[in-house]
Design a protein around this motif. Sequence first.
Motif, PDB file in Angstrom:
ATOM      1  N   ARG A 261     -76.672   0.583 -11.516  1.00 52.60           N
ATOM      2  CA  ARG A 261     -77.244   1.857 -11.107  1.00 52.60           C
ATOM      3  C   ARG A 261     -77.291   1.977  -9.583  1.00 52.60           C
ATOM      4  N   THR A 262     -77.297   0.841  -8.905  1.00 48.38           N
ATOM      5  CA  THR A 262     -77.323   0.837  -7.446  1.00 48.38           C
ATOM      6  C   THR A 262     -75.957   1.186  -6.854  1.00 48.38           C
ATOM      7  N   ALA A 263     -74.890   0.791  -7.516  1.00 44.47           N
ATOM      8  CA  ALA A 263     -73.541   0.913  -6.962  1.00 44.47           C
ATOM      9  C   ALA A 263     -73.182   2.329  -6.500  1.00 44.47           C
ATOM     10  N   PRO A 264     -73.393   3.385  -7.316  1.00 42.38           N
ATOM     11  CA  PRO A 264     -73.060   4.725  -6.833  1.00 42.38           C
ATOM     12  C   PRO A 264     -73.877   5.117  -5.603  1.00 42.38           C
ATOM     13  N   ALA A 265     -75.118   4.667  -5.543  1.00 40.86           N
ATOM     14  CA  ALA A 265     -75.969   5.008  -4.404  1.00 40.86           C
ATOM     15  C   ALA A 265     -75.494   4.326  -3.130  1.00 40.86           C
ATOM     16  N   VAL A 266     -74.955   3.106  -3.249  1.00 41.50           N
ATOM     17  CA  VAL A 266     -74.420   2.422  -2.067  1.00 41.50           C
ATOM     18  C   VAL A 266     -73.265   3.223  -1.485  1.00 41.50           C
ATOM     19  N   GLY A 267     -72.338   3.653  -2.342  1.00 41.58           N
ATOM     20  CA  GLY A 267     -71.220   4.468  -1.885  1.00 41.58           C
ATOM     21  C   GLY A 267     -71.673   5.792  -1.311  1.00 41.58           C
ATOM     22  N   ALA A 268     -72.642   6.415  -1.982  1.00 45.52           N
ATOM     23  CA  ALA A 268     -73.148   7.706  -1.515  1.00 45.52           C
ATOM     24  C   ALA A 268     -73.871   7.562  -0.184  1.00 45.52           C
ATOM     25  N   LEU A 269     -74.617   6.471  -0.009  1.00 47.09           N
ATOM     26  CA  LEU A 269     -75.327   6.248   1.250  1.00 47.09           C
ATOM     27  C   LEU A 269     -74.357   6.142   2.415  1.00 47.09           C
ATOM     28  N   MET A 270     -73.310   5.359   2.244  1.00 47.73           N
ATOM     29  CA  MET A 270     -72.341   5.173   3.318  1.00 47.73           C
ATOM     30  C   MET A 270     -71.633   6.479   3.657  1.00 47.73           C
ATOM     31  N   MET A 271     -71.290   7.247   2.629  1.00 52.72           N
ATOM     32  CA  MET A 271     -70.602   8.512   2.873  1.00 52.72           C
ATOM     33  C   MET A 271     -71.534   9.536   3.525  1.00 52.72           C
ATOM     34  N   SER A 272     -72.795   9.601   3.096  1.00 52.06           N
ATOM     35  CA  SER A 272     -73.721  10.580   3.666  1.00 52.06           C
ATOM     36  C   SER A 272     -74.063  10.243   5.112  1.00 52.06           C
ATOM     37  N   ILE A 273     -74.145   8.955   5.448  1.00 51.57           N
ATOM     38  CA  ILE A 273     -74.358   8.564   6.842  1.00 51.57           C
ATOM     39  C   ILE A 273     -73.148   8.961   7.681  1.00 51.57           C
ATOM     40  N   LEU A 274     -71.966   8.774   7.117  1.00 53.35           N
ATOM     41  CA  LEU A 274     -70.745   9.184   7.822  1.00 53.35           C
ATOM     42  C   LEU A 274     -70.766  10.681   8.101  1.00 53.35           C
ATOM     43  N   PHE A 275     -71.203  11.473   7.109  1.00 51.68           N
ATOM     44  CA  PHE A 275     -71.317  12.915   7.284  1.00 51.68           C
ATOM     45  C   PHE A 275     -72.339  13.250   8.372  1.00 51.68           C
ATOM     46  N   SER A 276     -73.426  12.480   8.432  1.00 50.78           N
ATOM     47  CA  SER A 276     -74.490  12.768   9.384  1.00 50.78           C
ATOM     48  C   SER A 276     -74.039  12.567  10.824  1.00 50.78           C
ATOM     49  N   TYR A 277     -73.269  11.520  11.063  1.00 48.80           N
ATOM     50  CA  TYR A 277     -72.787  11.250  12.411  1.00 48.80           C
ATOM     51  C   TYR A 277     -71.526  12.043  12.752  1.00 48.80           C
ATOM     52  N   PHE A 278     -70.713  12.284  11.734  1.00 50.38           N
ATOM     53  CA  PHE A 278     -69.461  13.007  11.951  1.00 50.38           C
ATOM     54  C   PHE A 278     -69.371  14.166  10.950  1.00 50.38           C
ATOM     55  N   PRO A 279     -70.102  15.254  11.214  1.00 54.69           N
ATOM     56  CA  PRO A 279     -70.096  16.397  10.293  1.00 54.69           C
ATOM     57  C   PRO A 279     -68.681  16.935  10.088  1.00 54.69           C
ATOM     58  N   LEU A 280     -68.395  17.321   8.877  1.00 53.48           N
ATOM     59  CA  LEU A 280     -67.087  17.883   8.557  1.00 53.48           C
ATOM     60  C   LEU A 280     -66.922  19.210   9.277  1.00 53.48           C
ATOM     61  N   LYS A 281     -65.822  19.374   9.999  1.00 58.86           N
ATOM     62  CA  LYS A 281     -65.608  20.559  10.820  1.00 58.86           C
ATOM     63  C   LYS A 281     -64.660  21.566  10.176  1.00 58.86           C
ATOM     64  N   LYS A 282     -63.756  21.098   9.330  1.00 63.10           N
ATOM     65  CA  LYS A 282     -62.783  22.005   8.726  1.00 63.10           C
ATOM     66  C   LYS A 282     -62.280  21.417   7.412  1.00 63.10           C
ATOM     67  N   ALA A 283     -61.445  22.201   6.725  1.00 63.12           N
ATOM     68  CA  ALA A 283     -60.842  21.768   5.455  1.00 63.12           C
ATOM     69  C   ALA A 283     -61.894  21.351   4.436  1.00 63.12           C
ATOM     70  N   PHE A 284     -63.006  22.096   4.362  1.00 65.81           N
ATOM     71  CA  PHE A 284     -64.058  21.793   3.394  1.00 65.81           C
ATOM     72  C   PHE A 284     -63.530  21.860   1.962  1.00 65.81           C
ATOM     73  N   GLY A 285     -62.727  22.879   1.684  1.00 62.81           N
ATOM     74  CA  GLY A 285     -62.229  23.066   0.327  1.00 62.81           C
ATOM     75  C   GLY A 285     -61.336  21.936  -0.132  1.00 62.81           C
ATOM     76  N   ARG A 286     -60.333  21.585   0.663  1.00 60.64           N
ATOM     77  CA  ARG A 286     -59.406  20.511   0.291  1.00 60.64           C
ATOM     78  C   ARG A 286     -60.134  19.176   0.174  1.00 60.64           C
ATOM     79  N   THR A 287     -61.089  18.951   1.067  1.00 62.56           N
ATOM     80  CA  THR A 287     -61.868  17.710   1.009  1.00 62.56           C
ATOM     81  C   THR A 287     -62.676  17.638  -0.277  1.00 62.56           C
ATOM     82  N   LEU A 288     -63.263  18.760  -0.658  1.00 62.72           N
ATOM     83  CA  LEU A 288     -64.076  18.809  -1.866  1.00 62.72           C
ATOM     84  C   LEU A 288     -63.256  18.474  -3.110  1.00 62.72           C
ATOM     85  N   PHE A 289     -62.095  19.103  -3.256  1.00 58.31           N
ATOM     86  CA  PHE A 289     -61.271  18.868  -4.449  1.00 58.31           C
ATOM     87  C   PHE A 289     -60.669  17.466  -4.448  1.00 58.31           C
TER      88      PHE A 289
END
Length: 410
Positions: A261-289
């Motif tokens: 149950r911890t594993a998805p949260a570890v991945g999500a934590l690292m990705m959300s921190i990355l977003f916090s320091y480097f906010p997505l500036k463009k290509a939101f749609g392609r990134t989402l899909f």
Amino acid sequence: MILRQSGDSVHRQPYFANYWLSRTLSSTAFQMLSVAIGWQMYALTHNAFSLGFVGLAQFLPMVVLTLIVGHVADRFDRRMIVFWCQIVEAGIALLLLVENLVGSLDRQQILLAAAIIGACRAFEGPSSSALLPQLVPKALVQQAVGWSTSVQQLAQILGPSLGGLLFSLDPVCVYSAAVVALIVGGILTFLIRMEKSERDLKRVSMQSLFEGLVFVYRHPVILGTISLDLFAVLLGGATALLPIFAQDILHTGAWGLGLLRTAPAVGALMMSILFSYFPLKKAFGRTLFGALTVFGLATMLFAISKNLTLSFIALFFVGASDVVSVVIRSSLVQLQTPDEMRGRVNAVNSLFIGTSNQLGEFESGMVAGFIGAVPAAFFGGLATIVVAGLWMYLFPSLRRMQSLSGDEQG
């Protein structure tokens, strides 16, 4: 706090630390309770259907109360709504503690506790989300959403692991820790002070109750984003099946369940921190899909894995890819919704999230009960990829989205 940014910072805003710590403690307690409730239910019944009903018990209050909680969050002090929800959840954890002490916990009591916790979180979620923009300037909302998401993921890392470890010692330890965490979180929320916002408190009517739904429907990018997340996670979610995978396929105990149950949260934590320091500036749609495709493939890999390490890695990528849609969806809702409607719109958003999580757990439990856990998880991941492809066709504006303002590429 350790986390800092140059210049103006989310973390220098008054009372953001209270909000940060309160959400961390509340989410940690919820994850601990989820591990304990899920494990005890399966230990009592050894039935995948029962695990599905736990998810359904948490989901139904959210559906029934969605329109009400949104209006409550727009009319009353959001801080106090969150406070009382945390206190009631602490009371439920205390009752579960007592039932374990006297040895009288049964299936019906677990389902009732899950339903009450679900009702509390139905009120707490939209109110807490709508509270965030009142604590930071508009220019910092995207970073605040990123950090808010990251600390919740941190809680989801600590909660399952701590919950599994404490449960292996004694179930009473899990519920005791949850009670303390929720009470402290409630006190931190109560201590938040802010300027009272001026809202147009219109008389409650059928029109005002449905305004959140209407707002989402009239904004195709928001509708496409949250509905994509709904169906993708609904079909691809394997969280409810983790007790089965841990016990019957990977042959591990309660600690192993906490690790999974911890594993998805570890991945999500690292990705959300990355977003916090480097906010997505463009290509939101392609990134989402692209992220949803990774989500589906990682779910399929988890389904066929018989190794605990490989399963952890697969779930890591499940969490990392899922948080992409979380940050994009939450930022869109906060930045494109007027404050006087944020409660209702966040309630709709919470309904979609709850549907993908709790109803997804019910769906996974039912399908696993008929065809087995491995096929259910595998075809769920495949269905996620199919949904992503379909949404690219149904919501072209979402596919072409370049910024959180809804701009499209030419």
